[in-house]
Design an enzyme around this catalytic site. Structure first.
Site, PDB file in Angstrom:
ATOM      1  N   HIS A   4      21.702  98.511  48.082  1.00 42.54           N
ATOM      2  CA  HIS A   4      22.298  97.198  47.861  1.00 42.54           C
ATOM      3  C   HIS A   4      22.229  96.387  49.149  1.00 42.54           C
ATOM      4  O   HIS A   4      22.201  96.960  50.235  1.00 42.54           O
ATOM      5  CB  HIS A   4      23.774  97.329  47.437  1.00 42.54           C
ATOM      6  CG  HIS A   4      23.951  97.708  46.011  1.00 42.54           C
ATOM      7  ND1 HIS A   4      23.823  98.997  45.560  1.00 42.54           N
ATOM      8  CD2 HIS A   4      24.240  96.962  44.911  1.00 42.54           C
ATOM      9  CE1 HIS A   4      24.036  99.041  44.263  1.00 42.54           C
ATOM     10  NE2 HIS A   4      24.280  97.814  43.838  1.00 42.54           N
TER      11      HIS A   4
ATOM     12  N   SER B   1      26.183  93.849  40.587  1.00 38.95           N
ATOM     13  CA  SER B   1      26.633  94.141  41.943  1.00 38.95           C
ATOM     14  C   SER B   1      25.888  93.367  43.012  1.00 38.95           C
ATOM     15  O   SER B   1      26.398  93.178  44.112  1.00 38.95           O
ATOM     16  CB  SER B   1      26.497  95.639  42.222  1.00 38.95           C
ATOM     17  OG  SER B   1      25.164  96.056  41.996  1.00 38.95           O
TER      18      SER B   1
END
Length: 275
Positions: free
Chosen positions: A257, A51
């Site tokens: 993230h 990711s």
């Protein structure tokens, strides 16, 4: 990663070789020319990984990418738009482990692939569960789970990375491969009020440094280039004035993230320099 945290001298050798070749150097250069031509002709770009490469956390996801959540604001897309490679294949996927890269992402690699980027290993080490443990439990449980992850990173992850890197080299022998690490999450002594304790933050950062060290060593041993993302993320961690990482967020898989600024300001320049 899915809520996942995840959470580099050859001059003496070259000189010696040149002297040893002597008058025969030209002939050997001619023999090497076809290989050099093949490398020069290899200009396609393939973006592999988890990711952190697919762009989870940056938004603007391509609908057709589904749960892989590939973002139009991810560094592979931004680099491809700026450099127009002869071809661009974007197979990085949220939640990917080393086995997922091997089984589902290497298809576009071939003799025409000139550049490959990859970030992988964090999901193998279980940083999704690690971050969950640290968010919902005390220092002791958090540090214990981090110790488990670090044991995996030292004992098992190197072999898993070797499998991936060897497969990339076999399928794309002319490619320049850039292996990108993971950023430290926290600015220690920063401006966070509440949340994780400083002890947890310090241990999480140390684990990030640990996995980056292992990844860098395996990349170097395969002749790949390692890109240290902390060179640009310094000063933009969580608890800094302008973080390039999401903290706990909704949707929850975007937590921990890089945001769009992290992809464009953190990842893109490091990859561009390494590529």
């Amino acid at each position: 990663m899915k809520l996942s945290w995840f959470v580099s001298s050859v001059s003496a050798f070259a000189l010696t070789t040149a002297l040893a070749l002597g008058a025969g150097g030209a002939a050997h250069a001619e023999e090497r020319a076809p290989g050099a031509e093949r490398r020069a002709a290899a200009t396609g770009y393939v973006a592999l990984g988890d990711s952190y490469s697919s762009g989870v956390g940056a938004g603007s996801y391509y609908g057709e990418s589904g749960a892989c959540k590939r973002s139009a604001k991810s560094y592979p897309v931004l680099w491809a738009a700026a450099h127009t490679p002869s071809s661009f294949a974007f197979t990085a996927c949220s939640g990917a482990r080393t086995g997922d890269v091997l089984s589902g992402q290497l298809g576009p690699l071939n003799a025409g692939t000139g550049l490959v980027s990859i970030s992988v290993g964090g999901n193998d080490a279980g940083f999704a569960d690690t971050m969950t443990t640290c968010v919902f439990n005390g220092d002791s449980a958090c540090l214990g789970r981090i110790d488990q992850a670090r044991a995996y990173i030292s004992g098992t992850l190197p072999g898993q990375l070797d499998k991936v890197y060897s497969a990339i080299k076999a399928k794309a022998p002319a490619a320049h491969v850039v292996v990108i690490g993971y950023p430290r999450f926290y600015r220690l002594g920063g401006g966070c009020i509440g949340g994780l304790s400083e002890k947890k933050r310090s241990a999480i950062n140390a684990a990030a440094d640990h996995i980056d060290t292992v990844i860098a060593k395996r990349a170097a041993d395969h002749g790949f280039t390692y890109a240290d993302i902390n060179t640009t993320f310094a000063g933009h961690e969580l608890c800094s004035g302008k973080p390039w990482l999401n903290s706990v967020a909704l949707p929850v898989d975007e937590s921990y993230h890089p945001n769009a600024a992290g992809q464009s300001g953190g990842y893109l320049p490091v990859f561009t320099s390494a590529a």
